[in-house]
Write an enzyme that holds these catalytic residues in place. Structure first.
Site, mmCIF file in Angstrom:
data_model
loop_
_atom_site.group_PDB
_atom_site.id
_atom_site.type_symbol
_atom_site.label_atom_id
_atom_site.label_comp_id
_atom_site.label_asym_id
_atom_site.label_seq_id
_atom_site.Cartn_x
_atom_site.Cartn_y
_atom_site.Cartn_z
ATOM 1 C CG ASP A 5 33.049 48.122 35.978
ATOM 2 O OD1 ASP A 5 34.299 48.424 35.737
ATOM 3 O OD2 ASP A 5 32.521 48.114 37.073
ATOM 4 C CG MET A 6 28.528 44.374 37.541
ATOM 5 S SD MET A 6 27.102 44.120 36.679
ATOM 6 C CE MET A 6 25.773 44.704 37.993
ATOM 7 C CG ASP A 13 32.905 44.778 38.822
ATOM 8 O OD1 ASP A 13 34.201 44.468 38.443
ATOM 9 O OD2 ASP A 13 32.166 46.006 39.064
ATOM 10 C CD GLU A 14 36.577 46.031 34.301
ATOM 11 O OE1 GLU A 14 37.337 46.516 33.350
ATOM 12 O OE2 GLU A 14 36.927 45.446 35.291
HETATM 13 P P1 TTP Z 1 35.666 47.976 40.306
HETATM 14 O O1 TTP Z 1 34.630 47.686 39.194
HETATM 15 O O2 TTP Z 1 36.669 48.536 40.117
HETATM 16 O O3 TTP Z 1 34.468 48.782 41.420
HETATM 17 P P2 TTP Z 1 33.189 48.840 41.831
HETATM 18 O O4 TTP Z 1 32.289 48.093 40.954
HETATM 19 O O5 TTP Z 1 32.975 48.778 43.450
HETATM 20 O O6 TTP Z 1 32.895 50.413 41.518
HETATM 21 P P3 TTP Z 1 32.589 51.082 40.071
HETATM 22 O O7 TTP Z 1 30.916 51.495 40.184
HETATM 23 O O8 TTP Z 1 33.534 52.115 40.123
HETATM 24 O O9 TTP Z 1 32.707 50.063 39.176
HETATM 25 O O10 TTP Z 1 35.599 46.807 41.228
HETATM 26 C C1 TTP Z 1 34.641 45.616 41.274
HETATM 27 C C2 TTP Z 1 34.747 45.120 42.682
HETATM 28 O O11 TTP Z 1 36.021 44.401 42.838
HETATM 29 C C3 TTP Z 1 34.457 45.848 43.924
HETATM 30 O O12 TTP Z 1 33.145 46.189 44.137
HETATM 31 C C4 TTP Z 1 35.249 45.519 44.963
HETATM 32 C C5 TTP Z 1 36.330 44.572 44.345
HETATM 33 N N1 TTP Z 1 37.661 45.541 44.523
HETATM 34 C C6 TTP Z 1 38.489 45.215 45.394
HETATM 35 O O13 TTP Z 1 38.205 44.109 46.301
HETATM 36 N N2 TTP Z 1 39.484 46.009 45.858
HETATM 37 C C7 TTP Z 1 39.927 46.651 44.735
HETATM 38 O O14 TTP Z 1 40.817 47.564 44.969
HETATM 39 C C8 TTP Z 1 39.193 47.311 43.790
HETATM 40 C C9 TTP Z 1 39.145 48.446 42.838
HETATM 41 C C10 TTP Z 1 38.034 46.452 43.509
HETATM 42 MG MG MG Z 2 32.611 48.008 38.806
#
Ligand code: TTP
Ligand code: MG
Length: 392
Positions: A11-12, A107-108
């Site tokens: 996960d990014m 991103d996952e």
């Molecule tokens: P996530 O992997 O949930 O969050 P993240 O990568 O920003 O942070 P983390 O380090 O905790 O993993 O989500 C990936 C991307 O998806 C995030 O950068 C932006 C988008 N996203 C939204 O647009 N709305 C949301 O509610 C969430 C959770 C994510």
């Molecule tokens: Mg992420």
């Protein structure tokens, strides 16, 4: 290391915000908040850089609230195309390690690295290499979890964010899971977590004290799944999805050959077969790969990712040929293969009878339909005919 820790979750970190920091170096180390009108019109935070999270800002929070908590942050509307571009670069890196990649979101992903240890070492080593390759090639940072199944791997990637690499060994499962709050279990949302909190259950360890029948009673048909998950049991497989799947064909020759012309002719024939399958599924792809096996059974693969998404025979052949030219053909070749990966659905374009487009896909579609009607032999390219001459 235990040899059944084959599932990796990646996960990014603060994905959208990190991309903004990457492209605008002046934002490095600063509180960056992506979201609001430009991205989804609802005025909520998409994501916040870790610098902004210290102030309590998180995804899905109204921008207005974020501005109160963190007024000094840089607020950006978001650039979906750029995030998608980097995402596909990241998935191409993952696919270099194994085709067993399941995309969960932009991103996952889950990877099953069962067959990769001889080439890349232990799962931990593979995790390290993935992190390094992503950092080197994109400049972005990710977190990785390694465990025996999907649930545990996902828990692992979340344990030491950002820039984490967490291995959950089989004898550590209870120790890791028990202190986690119940909302870390997939399917347990805020509502269910509140319901559990009301009866005094906050942690996974406490949930384990519940009888199987009690869980069934509380959660219905999900009760048995939950019973297993909290004990570290998860039978779900890593499913390759069509976005990451590849389509390829290969052929083994009757006699090994060093004749480049002949190899190219086979490559063209295989390109026709591959792209025909790709077109039938209405897909286009932008990663091209070839495989060559010599008479000593050494296998060489080469791959390239291009900007344009393709599905025409000529395009696939053109890039396949370039890749083949990079292979050292010192031994006679016994097998050659070609394929396309990073596939996605081709959007329906408006067809115009009078189009002047250089796009060969319409031409290919006509050929496909003639072949469907009259059989594979009905239309041949001049090169194929030449090949027949040479083999006779
Ligand atoms: P996530 O992997 O949930 O969050 P993240 O990568 O920003 O942070 P983390 O380090 O905790 O993993 O989500 C990936 C991307 O998806 C995030 O950068 C932006 C988008 N996203 C939204 O647009 N709305 C949301 O509610 C969430 C959770 C994510
Ligand atoms: Mg992420």
């Amino acid at each position: 290391m235990e040899n059944n820790l084959n599932i990796i979750h990646i996960d990014m970190d603060a994905f959208f915000a990190s991309v903004e920091q990457l492209d605008k170096p002046e934002l490095e180390g600063k509180a960056v908040i992506v979201g609001g009108v430009g991205l989804d019109n609802r005025g909520v935070v998409s994501t916040a850089s870790y610098e902004a999270r210290k102030f309590g800002v998180h995804s899905a929070m109204p921008i207005a609230k974020a501005k109160k908590l963190c007024p000094h942050a840089v607020y950006l509307p978001g650039r979906r195309e750029r995030y998608t571009e980097l995402s596909s670069q990241i998935f191409n890196i993952l696919l270099k390690f194994t085709p067993q990649v399941e995309k969960l979101s932009i991103d996952e992903a889950f990877l099953n690295v069962k067959g990769c240890h001889r080439l890349y070492g232990s799962s931990k080593e593979i995790g390290k290499q993935i992190k390094k390759k992503i950092k080197d090639e994109t400049g972005l940072v990710c977190s990785i979890g390694v465990a025996r199944n999907k649930f545990l791997a996902k828990i692992g990637s979340d344990l030491d964010k950002p820039d984490g690499l967490v291995i959950i060994k089989n004898n550590e499962i209870a120790e890791v899971l028990d202190p986690l709050s119940v909302d870390k279990i997939p399917g347990v949302g805020t509502k269910t977590a509140n319901k559990l909190n009301e009866i005094g259950i906050y942690k996974i360890g406490q949930l384990k004290n519940m009888e199987y029948n009690e869980l069934k009673h509380l959660f219905g048909k999900n009760g048995s799944l939950l019973y297993e998950l909290i004990r570290g049991i998860d039978k779900r497989e890593v499913n390759i999805n069509s976005e990451t799947k590849s389509i390829s064909n290969e052929t083994t020759f009757q006699n090994d050959t060093s004749d480049l012309d002949l190899l190219l002719k086979y490559l063209l024939e295989l390109s026709q077969k591959v792209t025909r399958r790709v077109r039938k599924k209405n897909l286009i792809g932008n990663t091209i790969f070839i495989k060559v096996k010599d008479n000593k059974f050494n296998v060489t693969t080469r791959r390239i990712t291009i900007k344009k998404y393709i599905n025409s025979t000529d395009d696939l052949y053109k890039y396949g040929k370039k890749l083949l030219e990079k292979v050292d053909l010192k031994n006679p070749i016994r097998l050659i293969g070609i394929g396309i990966a990073s596939l996605k659905e081709k959007k329906k374009e408006q067809l115009s009878l009078f189009t002047n487009s250089k796009d060969k896909s319409e031409f290919n579609i006509v050929i496909d339909s003639i072949k469907d009607k009259f059989g594979n032999e009905s239309i041949k390219r001049a090169r194929d005919l030449l090949k027949e001459d040479k083999n006779n």
